[in-house]
Design an enzyme around this catalytic site. Structure first.
Site, PDB file in Angstrom:
ATOM      1  N   SER A 126       0.815  -0.998   0.045  1.00 33.39           N
ATOM      2  CA  SER A 126       0.181   0.592   0.218  1.00 33.39           C
ATOM      3  C   SER A 126       0.763   0.931   0.114  1.00 33.39           C
ATOM      4  O   SER A 126       2.101   1.368   0.601  1.00 33.39           O
ATOM      5  CB  SER A 126      -0.522   0.089   0.667  1.00 33.39           C
ATOM      6  OG  SER A 126      -1.469   1.691   1.690  1.00 33.39           O
ATOM      7  N   TYR A 151      -2.113  -1.195  11.190  1.00 28.39           N
ATOM      8  CA  TYR A 151      -2.327  -2.084   9.000  1.00 28.39           C
ATOM      9  C   TYR A 151      -1.440  -1.691   8.773  1.00 28.39           C
ATOM     10  O   TYR A 151      -0.814  -2.603   7.737  1.00 28.39           O
ATOM     11  CB  TYR A 151      -3.379  -1.053   8.970  1.00 28.39           C
ATOM     12  CG  TYR A 151      -4.367  -1.600   7.506  1.00 28.39           C
ATOM     13  CD1 TYR A 151      -4.238  -2.688   6.953  1.00 28.39           C
ATOM     14  CD2 TYR A 151      -3.648  -0.404   7.022  1.00 28.39           C
ATOM     15  CE1 TYR A 151      -4.024  -2.550   5.672  1.00 28.39           C
ATOM     16  CE2 TYR A 151      -3.398  -0.330   5.648  1.00 28.39           C
ATOM     17  CZ  TYR A 151      -3.799  -1.254   4.795  1.00 28.39           C
ATOM     18  OH  TYR A 151      -4.053  -1.363   3.671  1.00 28.39           O
ATOM     19  N   LYS A 155       1.579  -4.500   6.576  1.00 32.58           N
ATOM     20  CA  LYS A 155       1.946  -4.110   5.029  1.00 32.58           C
ATOM     21  C   LYS A 155       4.090  -3.395   5.138  1.00 32.58           C
ATOM     22  O   LYS A 155       4.362  -4.187   3.973  1.00 32.58           O
ATOM     23  CB  LYS A 155       1.560  -2.997   4.318  1.00 32.58           C
ATOM     24  CG  LYS A 155       0.539  -2.940   4.129  1.00 32.58           C
ATOM     25  CD  LYS A 155      -0.183  -4.189   3.294  1.00 32.58           C
ATOM     26  CE  LYS A 155      -1.832  -4.731   3.045  1.00 32.58           C
ATOM     27  NZ  LYS A 155      -2.152  -5.573   2.443  1.00 32.58           N
TER      28      LYS A 155
HETATM   29  C1  UD1 Z   1      -6.854   4.398   3.885  1.00 34.37           C
HETATM   30  C2  UD1 Z   1      -5.201   3.836   4.849  1.00 34.37           C
HETATM   31  C3  UD1 Z   1      -4.489   2.901   3.432  1.00 34.37           C
HETATM   32  C4  UD1 Z   1      -5.477   2.172   3.333  1.00 34.37           C
HETATM   33  C5  UD1 Z   1      -6.516   2.231   2.808  1.00 34.37           C
HETATM   34  C6  UD1 Z   1      -7.845   0.915   2.560  1.00 34.37           C
HETATM   35  C7  UD1 Z   1      -4.727   5.997   5.839  1.00 34.37           C
HETATM   36  C8  UD1 Z   1      -3.733   6.923   6.159  1.00 34.37           C
HETATM   37  N1  UD1 Z   1      -5.023   5.007   4.596  1.00 34.37           N
HETATM   38  O1  UD1 Z   1      -7.278   4.776   3.402  1.00 34.37           O
HETATM   39  O2  UD1 Z   1      -3.569   2.481   3.822  1.00 34.37           O
HETATM   40  O3  UD1 Z   1      -4.995   1.324   2.267  1.00 34.37           O
HETATM   41  O4  UD1 Z   1      -7.369   2.848   4.143  1.00 34.37           O
HETATM   42  O5  UD1 Z   1      -8.631   1.141   3.943  1.00 34.37           O
HETATM   43  O6  UD1 Z   1      -4.824   5.634   6.907  1.00 34.37           O
HETATM   44  N2  UD1 Z   1     -12.769  10.965   3.754  1.00 34.37           N
HETATM   45  C9  UD1 Z   1     -13.826  11.697   4.503  1.00 34.37           C
HETATM   46  N3  UD1 Z   1     -15.076  11.408   4.387  1.00 34.37           N
HETATM   47  C10 UD1 Z   1     -15.119   9.573   4.671  1.00 34.37           C
HETATM   48  C11 UD1 Z   1     -14.222   8.963   4.099  1.00 34.37           C
HETATM   49  C12 UD1 Z   1     -13.014   9.636   3.344  1.00 34.37           C
HETATM   50  O7  UD1 Z   1     -13.980  13.046   3.333  1.00 34.37           O
HETATM   51  O8  UD1 Z   1     -16.565   9.101   4.588  1.00 34.37           O
HETATM   52  C13 UD1 Z   1     -11.797  11.466   2.845  1.00 34.37           C
HETATM   53  C14 UD1 Z   1     -10.602  10.400   3.823  1.00 34.37           C
HETATM   54  O9  UD1 Z   1     -10.252  12.280   4.969  1.00 34.37           O
HETATM   55  C15 UD1 Z   1      -8.945  10.205   3.310  1.00 34.37           C
HETATM   56  C16 UD1 Z   1      -9.747  10.665   1.505  1.00 34.37           C
HETATM   57  O10 UD1 Z   1     -11.569  11.103   2.235  1.00 34.37           O
HETATM   58  O11 UD1 Z   1      -9.142  12.032   2.448  1.00 34.37           O
HETATM   59  C17 UD1 Z   1     -10.027   8.585   1.466  1.00 34.37           C
HETATM   60  O12 UD1 Z   1     -10.267   8.211   2.440  1.00 34.37           O
HETATM   61  P1  UD1 Z   1     -10.118   6.773   2.616  1.00 34.37           P
HETATM   62  O13 UD1 Z   1     -10.673   5.422   1.266  1.00 34.37           O
HETATM   63  O14 UD1 Z   1     -10.566   6.283   4.180  1.00 34.37           O
HETATM   64  O15 UD1 Z   1      -8.474   5.730   1.599  1.00 34.37           O
HETATM   65  P2  UD1 Z   1      -7.097   6.539   3.407  1.00 34.37           P
HETATM   66  O16 UD1 Z   1      -7.521   7.136   3.952  1.00 34.37           O
HETATM   67  O17 UD1 Z   1      -6.490   7.311   1.751  1.00 34.37           O
END
Ligand code: UD1
Length: 343
Positions: A126, A151, A155
């Site tokens: 990842s 988690y 990795k």
């Molecule tokens: C996270 C993990 C990553 C993991 C992946 C899979 C971190 C830094 N990264 O990725 O290692 O492989 O999940 O589970 O923890 N967001 C919102 N509202 C929501 C959900 C998300 O605004 O309800 C935003 C988050 O703040 C982020 C983006 O959307 O900026 C993507 O979030 P998400 O899909 O959870 O992925 P990551 O956090 O990038």
């Protein structure tokens, strides 16, 4: 026909990869403990490819059961190891569960590889290993940053274990694929992501909100140092991502690796903010999305996107699906889940 073992092959990325492997002529054996997947995914894989993959309900941490799989299915040439626990927040609450599942599974597979003459391993890593990168886009040479969750740590640890093992084990090689943010679903709407409970990831939360399961999307933070203040990620189509696995397996089995452990970023090279993605979703689907801005989510990275040139040039793989098409596929999948009464 070349036989490939796919652990976690009924999961989100695993199931899409099984389809691509079968369509490229591989004989696939799936191992999955059904901890975060449904048995009927096999039927859906078969519906797409007209080939029913072999399936064993086995937990990769169970060494005896894994050995029995290798005894039953002779001639496994390579493994793609998807099976792992992946919820960042849960890993903070239950670290031992994460270390046991993700590390012991890896140890078992590596131990079995030389015993059964398995040549290669493709490992699901990842972009989390880069933490908050100093330089963007991030290349494979960027430093590994201290993990911010158990988690993420699994990795990093698994990458290290693979390197240490391959170094001293003749006939075994590996490719580690560092995924950015996989999204979307199969164009057939027969396969996609099935979140367990309230989705933690952005796109499943968006599609569940759009269909009315959730009231509104919370956008975590609009005060980041980005053009619109929301976080930036590299969203990669899951079928494009699945195809990277086929290319990696081809490369290992053809003996074409430059080094016995190779690592590739699997992303599009394009960063999109949360607000841009929300906007693109609304435009692609014509569905209005309720959302509100809330505070930052602890542990979030501000911005990260891939430099995918190594994968483009060395693997000959490139992400090709436009993001609006990907978002539409996620929406079609959500509609299909509703139709089937699943979610
Ligand atoms: C996270 C993990 C990553 C993991 C992946 C899979 C971190 C830094 N990264 O990725 O290692 O492989 O999940 O589970 O923890 N967001 C919102 N509202 C929501 C959900 C998300 O605004 O309800 C935003 C988050 O703040 C982020 C983006 O959307 O900026 C993507 O979030 P998400 O899909 O959870 O992925 P990551 O956090 O990038």
């Amino acid at each position: 026909m070349k036989r490939i073992l796919v652990t976690g092959g009924l999961g989100y990325i695993g199931s899409h990869s099984v389809v691509e492997l079968q369509q490229s002529g591989y004989d696939v054996v799936i191992v999955d403990n059904l901890s975060n997947s449904r048995r009927d995914v096999i039927d859906n894989i078969e519906a797409v490819t007209s080939v029913r993959p072999a399936f064993e309900e086995v937990d990769c941490t169970d060494m005896a059961a894994m050995q029995a799989v290798f005894d039953k299915y002779e001639g496994i040439q390579a493994i793609i190891h998807f099976a792992a626990s992946k919820a960042v927040g849960e890993s903070v609450q239950k670290p031992l569960l994460y270390y046991r599942n993700n590390i012991v599974s890896m140890l078992n597979l590596l131990e079995l590889m030389p015993r059964y003459g398995v040549k290669g391993l493709v490992f699901s890593s990842s972009c989390t290993v880069y933490g908050e990168p100093d330089v963007l886009p991030v290349t494979e040479d960027a430093p590994i940053k201290p993990a911010t969750s158990p988690y993420g740590n699994t990795k990093q640890i698994n990458e290290e274990i693979i390197r240490d093992f391959v170094k001293v084990t003749e006939g075994v090689s590996a490719i580690m694929l560092r995924y950015f943010n996989p999204i979307g679903a199969h164009p057939s709407a027969l396969l996609g992501e099935l979140p367990n409970g309230v989705p933690q990831n952005l796109v499943p939360y968006i599609t569940q909100t759009a269909i009315g399961i959730r009231k509104e999307l919370s956008v975590f933070g609009d005060d980041y140092d980005t053009p619109d203040g929301s976080c930036i990620r590299d969203y990669i189509n899951v079928v494009d991502l699945a195809k990277a696995h086929v290319v990696a397996i081809d490369r290992i089995l053809a003996g074409k690796q430059d080094e016995r452990v190779e690592v590739f970023n699997i992303g599009t090279g394009r960063g999109l903010s949360v607000l841009e993605l929300v906007d693109l979703f609304q435009k692609a689907t014509g569905v209005k999305l309720n959302y509100k801005i809330v505070g930052r989510r602890e542990g979030d990275i501000e911005k990260v996107w891939a430099d995918p040139r190594k994968a483009n040039e060395v693997l000959g793989w490139k992400a090709t699906t436009p993001v609006d098409e990907t978002l539409l596929s996620a929406w079609r999948w959500q509609e299909k889940l509703r139709e089937k009464g699943i979610q």
